[in-house]
Design a protein around this motif. Structure first.
Motif, short mmCIF file in Angstrom:
data_model
loop_
_atom_site.label_atom_id
_atom_site.label_comp_id
_atom_site.label_asym_id
_atom_site.label_seq_id
_atom_site.Cartn_x
_atom_site.Cartn_y
_atom_site.Cartn_z
N GLU A 6 0.80 -1.24 0.00
CA GLU A 6 0.00 0.00 0.00
C GLU A 6 0.82 1.29 0.00
O GLU A 6 0.27 2.38 0.07
CB GLU A 6 -0.90 0.02 1.25
CG GLU A 6 -0.12 0.25 2.54
CD GLU A 6 -0.97 0.27 3.80
OE1 GLU A 6 -2.16 -0.12 3.77
OE2 GLU A 6 -0.41 0.66 4.85
N ASN A 9 0.95 5.67 -2.11
CA ASN A 9 -0.35 6.30 -1.89
C ASN A 9 -0.12 7.77 -1.55
O ASN A 9 0.62 8.08 -0.61
CB ASN A 9 -1.07 5.58 -0.74
CG ASN A 9 -2.52 6.02 -0.61
OD1 ASN A 9 -2.81 7.20 -0.56
ND2 ASN A 9 -3.41 5.05 -0.57
N ILE A 125 -11.96 -4.85 -7.23
CA ILE A 125 -12.35 -4.85 -5.82
C ILE A 125 -13.70 -4.15 -5.72
O ILE A 125 -13.87 -3.05 -6.25
CB ILE A 125 -11.32 -4.10 -4.95
CG1 ILE A 125 -9.98 -4.85 -4.95
CG2 ILE A 125 -11.85 -3.92 -3.52
CD1 ILE A 125 -8.88 -4.15 -4.15
N LEU A 127 -16.36 -2.66 -3.07
CA LEU A 127 -16.64 -2.29 -1.68
C LEU A 127 -18.12 -2.53 -1.41
O LEU A 127 -18.97 -2.15 -2.24
CB LEU A 127 -16.34 -0.80 -1.44
CG LEU A 127 -15.00 -0.23 -1.87
CD1 LEU A 127 -14.95 1.27 -1.54
CD2 LEU A 127 -13.85 -0.94 -1.16
N GLY A 200 -8.45 -3.53 3.53
CA GLY A 200 -7.40 -2.60 3.95
C GLY A 200 -7.28 -2.70 5.45
O GLY A 200 -8.15 -2.21 6.18
N SER A 202 -5.36 -1.57 7.91
CA SER A 202 -5.01 -0.57 8.91
C SER A 202 -6.19 0.30 9.35
O SER A 202 -6.10 1.00 10.36
CB SER A 202 -3.86 0.32 8.40
OG SER A 202 -4.28 1.03 7.25
N ARG A 211 -0.32 0.84 16.51
CA ARG A 211 -1.20 0.32 15.46
C ARG A 211 -0.68 -0.97 14.86
O ARG A 211 -1.46 -1.85 14.46
CB ARG A 211 -1.37 1.38 14.36
CG ARG A 211 -2.10 2.61 14.89
CD ARG A 211 -2.40 3.60 13.79
NE ARG A 211 -3.36 3.08 12.82
CZ ARG A 211 -3.80 3.78 11.78
NH1 ARG A 211 -3.35 5.00 11.57
NH2 ARG A 211 -4.66 3.25 10.94
N ILE A 231 -4.53 -5.45 2.00
CA ILE A 231 -3.80 -4.24 1.60
C ILE A 231 -3.05 -3.77 2.83
O ILE A 231 -3.66 -3.31 3.80
CB ILE A 231 -4.78 -3.15 1.10
CG1 ILE A 231 -5.70 -3.71 0.02
CG2 ILE A 231 -4.00 -1.94 0.60
CD1 ILE A 231 -6.81 -2.76 -0.41
N1 THG Z 1 -9.78 -0.73 0.89
C1 THG Z 1 -9.47 -0.60 -0.42
N2 THG Z 1 -8.53 0.25 -0.85
C2 THG Z 1 -7.89 1.06 0.04
C3 THG Z 1 -8.17 0.99 1.41
C4 THG Z 1 -9.15 0.06 1.83
N3 THG Z 1 -6.94 1.94 -0.41
C5 THG Z 1 -6.40 2.94 0.47
C6 THG Z 1 -6.27 2.43 1.90
N4 THG Z 1 -7.49 1.78 2.30
C7 THG Z 1 -5.12 1.45 2.02
N5 THG Z 1 -3.86 2.11 1.77
C8 THG Z 1 -3.16 2.87 2.71
C9 THG Z 1 -2.02 3.51 2.27
C10 THG Z 1 -1.22 4.23 3.15
C11 THG Z 1 -1.61 4.32 4.47
C12 THG Z 1 -2.73 3.67 4.91
C13 THG Z 1 -3.54 2.93 4.02
C14 THG Z 1 -0.76 5.13 5.40
N6 THG Z 1 -1.38 5.76 6.37
C15 THG Z 1 -0.72 6.60 7.40
C16 THG Z 1 -1.34 6.26 8.73
O1 THG Z 1 -2.48 5.78 8.75
O2 THG Z 1 -0.71 6.51 9.72
C17 THG Z 1 -0.99 8.08 7.19
C18 THG Z 1 -0.37 8.65 5.97
C19 THG Z 1 0.87 9.44 6.22
O3 THG Z 1 0.74 10.65 6.46
O4 THG Z 1 1.98 8.85 6.20
O5 THG Z 1 0.44 5.22 5.27
O6 THG Z 1 -9.46 -0.08 3.02
N7 THG Z 1 -10.11 -1.41 -1.28
#
Ligand code: THG
Length: 269
Positions: A6, A9, A125, A127, A200, A202, A211, A231
């Motif tokens: 991921e 992004n 994909i 949703l 996804g 996270s 986390r 992801i």
């Molecule tokens: N389902 C599907 N697609 C998706 C998601 C999902 N695409 C986007 C996302 N969710 C998954 N991708 C990411 C990419 C980067 C980060 C989180 C999810 C990431 N986040 C940092 C954090 O959360 O701390 C904040 C970003 C930063 O400032 O660094 O890095 O659910 N189909």
């Protein structure tokens, strides 16, 4: 389980800046990191600014495909961006199908994007969101998935095998009952629809400390529930260690070879 990396992004500041500067070296380094961490597909997301997305997607896909043959996951809510992405994606002899991320049950998304999925022979994909909003329980998630599956297969001639349902996990910090509903829906979608699932990961830990601990524990639960693709950030060592251990334990790692190899490579500690 397939791992979708991921890191490319534009919500990540460093990636956004690299895209603005057209910093090929930065993007390619992020790709190599993910490939070396055993990602199976690479998500590419140019952010939410429509103008920037349109300008960047073609360059981004070309830049990524210079250093990897892995299939790409074109992550955008804008059908035009998805179309440019699918056109730009080069299906090399040893490259898999591209994956479109994503459609929903909303009519407009379906009508605009599913013809592209069919035309370019991509995976997609879906949703489980509909016009009236987010599902509250496992049953609602499965009902929406079934509606999408019926339309995709009957109206657009897309094979069920090409569809991954994202059953939308929500942050446990604000909605503690939702993880259970989510996990239950994975089993139901697999049993009653015979369809594949993706998530996804996270999202689950949003707003909480440590986390990586929550994400990797949740990953173990998803492996147990039968999730087909995740992801994630594959450079997160905790995540990949739990993935190898989880797949070995559930019998998805013949003779525990991946687990043993990862151990030998020092990736499990
Ligand atoms: N389902 C599907 N697609 C998706 C998601 C999902 N695409 C986007 C996302 N969710 C998954 N991708 C990411 C990419 C980067 C980060 C989180 C999810 C990431 N986040 C940092 C954090 O959360 O701390 C904040 C970003 C930063 O400032 O660094 O890095 O659910 N189909």
């Amino acid at each position: 389980m397939k791992i979708i990396g991921e890191r490319i992004n534009a919500t990540r500041k460093s990636v956004r800046e690299a895209m603005e500067k057209k910093d090929i070296g930065f993007i390619q380094k992020e790709i190599v990191l993910q490939v070396e961490s055993c990602a199976n597909l690479i998500d590419v997301n140019c952010g939410s600014n429509p103008q920037a997305e349109m300008e960047n997607i073609e360059w981004l896909i070309k830049t990524v495909q210079e250093v990897t043959n892995l299939p790409l996951v074109i992550d955008s809510s804008n059908p035009e961006v998805i179309e440019i992405g699918l056109k730009s994606y080069v299906n090399k002899s040893n490259t898999g199908r591209a994956m479109v991320n994503s459609i929903t049950a909303e009519k407009e998304k379906i009508e605009r994007i599913l013809p592209l999925v069919k035309k370019y022979n991509a995976d997609v994909i879906a949703l489980t969101i509909e016009e009236k909003g987010m599902p509250e329980n496992a049953r609602e998630r499965v009902d929406i998935a079934k509606r999408i599956l019926d339309i995709a297969t009957k109206d657009y001639g897309i094979s069920a095998d090409n569809i991954y349902f994202d059953l939308l996990v929500r942050p446990v910090s604000t909605e503690p009952g939702q993880v259970k509903e989510f996990l239950e829906s994975i089993g139901l979608v697999k049993q009653s629809l015979g369809a594949k699932t993706v998530c996804g990961l996270s999202n689950v830990s949003f707003g909480l400390p440590n986390r990586s601990l929550l994400n990797s524990t949740f990953l173990a639960m998803c492996i147990s529930a039968g999730l087909d693709a995740a992801i994630i950030d594959p450079t997160d060592k905790n995540m990949m260690a739990v993935l190898r251990a989880g797949e070995a334990l559930i019998g998805k790692d013949e003779y525990c070879m991946n687990y043993i190899t990862s151990h030998r490579e020092g990736k499990l500690s």
